[in-house]
Design an enzyme around this catalytic site. Sequence first.
Site, mmCIF file in Angstrom:
data_model
loop_
_atom_site.group_PDB
_atom_site.id
_atom_site.type_symbol
_atom_site.label_atom_id
_atom_site.label_comp_id
_atom_site.label_asym_id
_atom_site.label_seq_id
_atom_site.Cartn_x
_atom_site.Cartn_y
_atom_site.Cartn_z
ATOM 1 N N ILE A 1 0.851 -1.093 -0.019
ATOM 2 C CA ILE A 1 -0.005 -0.063 0.500
ATOM 3 C C ILE A 1 0.805 1.105 -0.380
ATOM 4 O O ILE A 1 0.413 2.703 -0.365
ATOM 5 C CB ILE A 1 -0.991 -0.726 1.261
ATOM 6 C CG1 ILE A 1 -2.440 0.967 1.021
ATOM 7 C CG2 ILE A 1 -0.188 0.502 2.799
ATOM 8 C CD1 ILE A 1 -3.134 0.970 2.051
ATOM 9 N N ASP B 1 1.365 -0.994 9.471
ATOM 10 C CA ASP B 1 1.377 0.645 9.963
ATOM 11 C C ASP B 1 2.904 1.058 10.388
ATOM 12 O O ASP B 1 3.062 2.440 9.567
ATOM 13 C CB ASP B 1 0.613 0.345 11.684
ATOM 14 C CG ASP B 1 0.585 1.812 11.986
ATOM 15 O OD1 ASP B 1 1.055 2.739 11.975
ATOM 16 O OD2 ASP B 1 0.913 1.672 13.606
HETATM 17 P P1 ADP Z 1 -4.456 -4.983 11.735
HETATM 18 O O1 ADP Z 1 -2.698 -4.664 13.515
HETATM 19 O O2 ADP Z 1 -4.767 -3.351 12.096
HETATM 20 O O3 ADP Z 1 -4.406 -6.345 12.078
HETATM 21 P P2 ADP Z 1 -1.829 -5.391 10.905
HETATM 22 O O4 ADP Z 1 -0.817 -4.493 10.130
HETATM 23 O O5 ADP Z 1 -1.236 -6.846 11.354
HETATM 24 O O6 ADP Z 1 -3.316 -5.183 11.498
HETATM 25 O O7 ADP Z 1 -2.114 -6.457 9.338
HETATM 26 C C1 ADP Z 1 -2.683 -6.044 8.640
HETATM 27 C C2 ADP Z 1 -3.349 -6.326 6.949
HETATM 28 O O8 ADP Z 1 -1.874 -5.311 6.426
HETATM 29 C C3 ADP Z 1 -2.843 -8.123 6.841
HETATM 30 O O9 ADP Z 1 -2.935 -8.124 5.907
HETATM 31 C C4 ADP Z 1 -1.135 -7.560 6.552
HETATM 32 O O10 ADP Z 1 -0.548 -9.243 5.938
HETATM 33 C C5 ADP Z 1 -1.406 -5.940 5.731
HETATM 34 N N1 ADP Z 1 -0.034 -5.940 5.048
HETATM 35 C C6 ADP Z 1 1.298 -5.610 6.130
HETATM 36 N N2 ADP Z 1 2.228 -5.123 5.039
HETATM 37 C C7 ADP Z 1 1.875 -4.468 3.932
HETATM 38 C C8 ADP Z 1 1.701 -4.092 3.191
HETATM 39 N N3 ADP Z 1 2.642 -2.786 3.278
HETATM 40 N N4 ADP Z 1 1.249 -2.966 2.490
HETATM 41 C C9 ADP Z 1 -0.566 -3.150 2.808
HETATM 42 N N5 ADP Z 1 -0.844 -4.083 3.617
HETATM 43 C C10 ADP Z 1 0.510 -4.640 4.317
#
Ligand code: ADP
Length: 176
Positions: A17, A40
């Site tokens: 993203i 994040d």
């Molecule tokens: P939460 O704490 O809300 O569960 P996470 O970051 O642990 O958030 O995960 C939310 C989703 O984002 C997961 O499917 C993870 O694989 C995904 N994710 C991690 N890094 C990226 C990225 N750079 N771009 C898009 N999605 C990502």
Amino acid sequence: MEININEAVISLVVGDITKEKTDVIVNAANSGLRGGGGVDGAIHRAAGPSIMAECRQIGYCPAGQAVVTTAGNLQAKYVIHTVGPVYRGGTKGEDRLLESAYRESLEQAVRKKAASISFPAISAGVYGYPLREAARIALKTTIDFVKENQRIELVRFVLFSRDVYDAFEEELKKLV
Ligand code: ADP
């Protein structure tokens, strides 16, 4: 996969993203807006320190709500930081909070006059929301919102791995 709702496009892609060129990138933040792992951490690393300074100023965001910062070094204009629920068995109002996280993010985007927005799979990582359910809520909330709000032209779900993409695709097929 891509669908049209009125004039709007809802698109599912596998990707990172932080590379998105939409007006808004949504961050799956924590309530303290402190950054962390997962998407994040990736967003803060790519954006640089200025948005963390803005997050410190804002200080807090409860689950189900969303706050806006600029986007630092990202190509987007804004980062909308929303806080999804931590999944605790599904009996603590998680579904409403996840729906609210998507809806509030879309509301904030409209307030900023944004036309395009990218979402990750909120709560579907460390926060433990069952993937299919998280996908269904994400898509249903978005479809309902764009039916009512003409300003949003493009919603991209930028999914980090094939299994997440497949879950979103299956749920989207059921909804249209
Ligand atoms: P939460 O704490 O809300 O569960 P996470 O970051 O642990 O958030 O995960 C939310 C989703 O984002 C997961 O499917 C993870 O694989 C995904 N994710 C991690 N890094 C990226 C990225 N750079 N771009 C898009 N999605 C990502």
